[in-house]
Scaffold this motif. Structure first.
Motif, PDB file in Angstrom:
ATOM      1  N   TRP A 176       0.673  -1.265  -0.018  1.00  0.00           N
ATOM      2  CA  TRP A 176      -0.045  -0.116  -0.161  1.00  0.00           C
ATOM      3  C   TRP A 176       0.908   1.202  -0.292  1.00  0.00           C
ATOM      4  CZ3 TRP A 176      -0.402   3.868   3.461  1.00  0.00           C
ATOM      5  CH2 TRP A 176      -1.602   4.941   3.222  1.00  0.00           C
ATOM      6  N   GLN A 177       1.752   1.218   0.933  1.00  0.00           N
ATOM      7  CA  GLN A 177       2.720   2.446   0.878  1.00  0.00           C
ATOM      8  C   GLN A 177       3.545   2.524  -0.467  1.00  0.00           C
ATOM      9  OE1 GLN A 177       5.324   3.422   4.439  1.00  0.00           O
ATOM     10  NE2 GLN A 177       4.347   1.669   5.248  1.00  0.00           N
ATOM     11  N   ARG A 178       3.760   1.604  -1.110  1.00  0.00           N
ATOM     12  CA  ARG A 178       4.714   1.769  -2.305  1.00  0.00           C
ATOM     13  C   ARG A 178       3.664   2.321  -3.552  1.00  0.00           C
ATOM     14  NH1 ARG A 178       8.519  -3.151  -4.042  1.00  0.00           N
ATOM     15  NH2 ARG A 178       9.612  -1.800  -2.162  1.00  0.00           N
ATOM     16  N   LYS A 216       1.160   4.237  -2.890  1.00  0.00           N
ATOM     17  CA  LYS A 216       0.882   5.722  -2.557  1.00  0.00           C
ATOM     18  C   LYS A 216       2.123   6.311  -2.668  1.00  0.00           C
ATOM     19  CE  LYS A 216      -3.227   5.160  -1.305  1.00  0.00           C
ATOM     20  NZ  LYS A 216      -4.476   5.943  -2.121  1.00  0.00           N
ATOM     21  N   LYS A 254       4.818   6.251  -1.151  1.00  0.00           N
ATOM     22  CA  LYS A 254       5.705   6.582   0.197  1.00  0.00           C
ATOM     23  C   LYS A 254       7.122   5.656   0.139  1.00  0.00           C
ATOM     24  CE  LYS A 254       2.151   7.705   3.476  1.00  0.00           C
ATOM     25  NZ  LYS A 254       2.336   8.778   3.888  1.00  0.00           N
ATOM     26  N   SER A 269      12.564   1.186   9.258  1.00  0.00           N
ATOM     27  CA  SER A 269      11.199   1.876   8.671  1.00  0.00           C
ATOM     28  C   SER A 269      12.073   2.733   7.269  1.00  0.00           C
ATOM     29  CB  SER A 269      10.421   2.884   9.583  1.00  0.00           C
ATOM     30  OG  SER A 269       9.757   1.752  10.291  1.00  0.00           O
ATOM     31  N   GLN A 277       9.405  10.954   5.510  1.00  0.00           N
ATOM     32  CA  GLN A 277       8.321  10.462   4.400  1.00  0.00           C
ATOM     33  C   GLN A 277       7.572  11.934   4.113  1.00  0.00           C
ATOM     34  OE1 GLN A 277       7.856   7.711   3.352  1.00  0.00           O
ATOM     35  NE2 GLN A 277       9.504   7.141   4.373  1.00  0.00           N
ATOM     36  N   ASN A 279       4.398  14.771  -0.940  1.00  0.00           N
ATOM     37  CA  ASN A 279       5.280  13.576  -0.926  1.00  0.00           C
ATOM     38  C   ASN A 279       6.407  13.739  -1.641  1.00  0.00           C
ATOM     39  OD1 ASN A 279       5.990  11.174  -2.506  1.00  0.00           O
ATOM     40  ND2 ASN A 279       4.145  10.207  -1.657  1.00  0.00           N
ATOM     41  N   GLU A 321       0.575  15.236  -0.883  1.00  0.00           N
ATOM     42  CA  GLU A 321       0.078  13.979  -0.223  1.00  0.00           C
ATOM     43  C   GLU A 321      -1.288  13.781  -0.146  1.00  0.00           C
ATOM     44  OE1 GLU A 321       0.040  10.624   0.339  1.00  0.00           O
ATOM     45  OE2 GLU A 321       2.159  11.110   0.811  1.00  0.00           O
ATOM     46  N   ASN A 330      -2.863  11.151   0.410  1.00  0.00           N
ATOM     47  CA  ASN A 330      -3.419  10.007   1.178  1.00  0.00           C
ATOM     48  C   ASN A 330      -4.048  10.625   2.550  1.00  0.00           C
ATOM     49  OD1 ASN A 330      -3.471   7.208   2.140  1.00  0.00           O
ATOM     50  ND2 ASN A 330      -1.782   7.682   3.466  1.00  0.00           N
TER      51      ASN A 330
END
Length: 474
Positions: free
Chosen positions: A172-174, A176, A178, A190, A228, A243, A250, A252
């Motif tokens: 999901w982060q990829r 988005k 992130k 992290s 981030q 982002n 961003e 999200n």
């Protein structure tokens, strides 16, 4: 508005327990289970358990339920069924072992008549005087009933839930943007492992460009502690979160997706993220300070008149319970986020241009208009020491200090950026570890930041150029 998703803490413990069990971390499994008082009670397939019961594979059944917390009545029914079937198969050694288990001892104490009846049956069976009436019913009826009873007490969960959930989160982060798609991710730290482990190099190319409207321009910017997000404060009072990888807003964050941004009624002059990146503080030209919750977009604290004039610097303390602010008139104040009140004020005879907490939070370092560095006790607010950066011209006057940055990897050291194109790395004892200067180009230094590993010092000059200095480890 998106709804907050809540996860029961016991479910998190169960995910950890499942990981321990699947990786044969038996001691850890029982230690966590006993300390948290949470039972896993999960199997990955109800069909397999049912099939084992229906076909009388009792060794597999006992292995599956051995790590589950089941009601005593269910366990007694299970063991009693196995005892009866073992008697029918004349497996008397197994029968004697089962009769001595903890489950049967509890039956002996709580249901003595039931245990006595079963015990008499065992004794009769060993003398070949068994009453076959007990085995006239088809085995599939009690087995099916037993399987149904067991499944009511057990949660069926797929295997490797911890790895599955982490994989879904990273995916999901990829998606988005992130995470960079071309790096191996270091889960513990992290961060992209290649980025964390790489040697910091001088930037050689532009990564991306952030475009603002024709009627506005950024006045300040800062990265979140986890790297981030990039926050910018504009002349129109708008605070936006970007982002870093894509250079776009961003989206999200649900409030930015709905075009609801952090706002001030005047130009935003200073920003800072908390250590865990959950909070963002912004300060404006009219002396107002606001603390925002990044995930929800809520303003959790507002200081309408933190200073009578504009605020040029504001930072969180170590545990994000207080704020340290510097006004354009040189005043330095500490504010309590919980109380919403000013707690302390530095009494300095000099005009302060910047102030920061040391890495341990015990002291405050200030840089003044007349080029002096002062070290203060953060509790008593008394001055501990005055430090004097070197004079670099024939006039004998020190250059005004523009900003101060404590070095996270070198406790007791900090960067002092002056307006006259000079940067010093100093110690809390006043020693100058390194000095940098640039005579190329025109204009004074206006801002300074350091790279994550403190290998590089980046300077922004009035002419719009960025100057890089390599800081050797001391």
């Amino acid at each position: 508005m998106s709804q907050k998703l809540e996860v029961d803490s016991s479910d998190i413990v169960k995910v950890i327990l499942q990981f321990c069990r699947e990786n044969e971390l038996t001691q850890s499994y029982y230690a966590i289970q006993d300390e948290c008082q949470v039972a896993l009670n999960t199997i990955f397939s109800g069909e397999i358990l049912t099939d084992n019961i229906m076909h009388g594979r009792w060794d597999e059944v006992l292995l599956q339920v051995s790590q589950l917390h089941l009601p005593q009545q269910v366990l007694q029914d299970l063991v009693e069924q196995i005892v009866l079937e073992m008697i029918h198969l004349k497996e008397f050694d197994t029968v004697f072992l089962l009769m001595q288990t903890k489950v049967m001892n509890i039956m002996r104490q709580e249901q003595p008549s039931r245990f006595a009846k079963l015990e008499r049956l065992v004794k009769c069976s060993t003398r070949s005087n068994i009453d076959n009436h007990h085995f006239d019913l088809p085995k599939k009826i009690p087995r099916a009933s037993l399987a149904k009873t067991l499944l009511r007490e057990i949660t069926v969960a797929p295997p490797s839930q911890m790895l599955t959930l982490i994989g879904q989160a990273l995916k999901w982060q990829r998606e988005k943007n992130k995470l960079s798609p071309d790096h191996f991710f270091d889960l513990f730290r992290s961060a992209n492992a290649a980025i964390v482990d790489a040697v910091e190099a001088c930037p050689a190319s532009e990564h991306c460009t952030i475009n603002f409207g024709l009627k506005t321009c950024p006045q300040c910017a800062c990265f979140s502690s986890d790297g981030q997000l990039l926050a910018t404060g504009s002349v129109d009072g708008l605070v936006e979160l970007w982002n870093w990888f894509s250079g776009k807003l961003e989206r999200n964050l649900h409030y930015q997706e709905a075009e609801l941004f952090f706002m001030h009624s005047s130009s935003v002059l200073a920003l800072d993220f908390s250590r865990n990146s959950d909070l963002l503080v912004s300060a404006s030209l009219d002396g107002e300070v606001k603390v925002w919750q990044v995930n929800t977009g809520q303003c959790i604290r507002k200081f309408e008149k933190a200073h009578p004039q504009g605020i040029c610097s504001v930072v969180f303390n170590y545990d994000s319970s207080q704020l340290l602010s510097v006004s354009t008139d040189g005043a330095v104040r500490i504010h309590g986020i919980k109380s919403g009140k000013m707690l302390k004020e530095l009494s300095s005879e000099r005009t302060v241009k910047d102030a920061k907490y040391t890495t341990n939070g015990f002291q405050i370092i200030t840089g003044t208009l007349d080029g002096i560095v002062q070290v203060w006790d953060s509790k008593s607010m008394e001055i501990i020491e005055e430090l004097y950066p070197p004079v670099l011209d024939s006039s004998g006057r020190r250059a005004a200090i523009k900003c101060i940055i404590p070095l996270n990897n070198s406790p007791g050291q900090f960067v002092v950026c002056t307006t006259k194109n000079t940067v010093h790395v100093m110690t809390s004892r006043g020693q100058v570890a390194q000095s940098f200067s640039c005579k190329l180009g025109k204009g004074d230094f206006v801002s300074c930041v350091v790279s994550p590993k403190c290998d590089w010092i980046y300077i922004l000059r009035e002419d719009g150029n960025v100057i890089f200095f390599f800081s050797e480890k001391q």
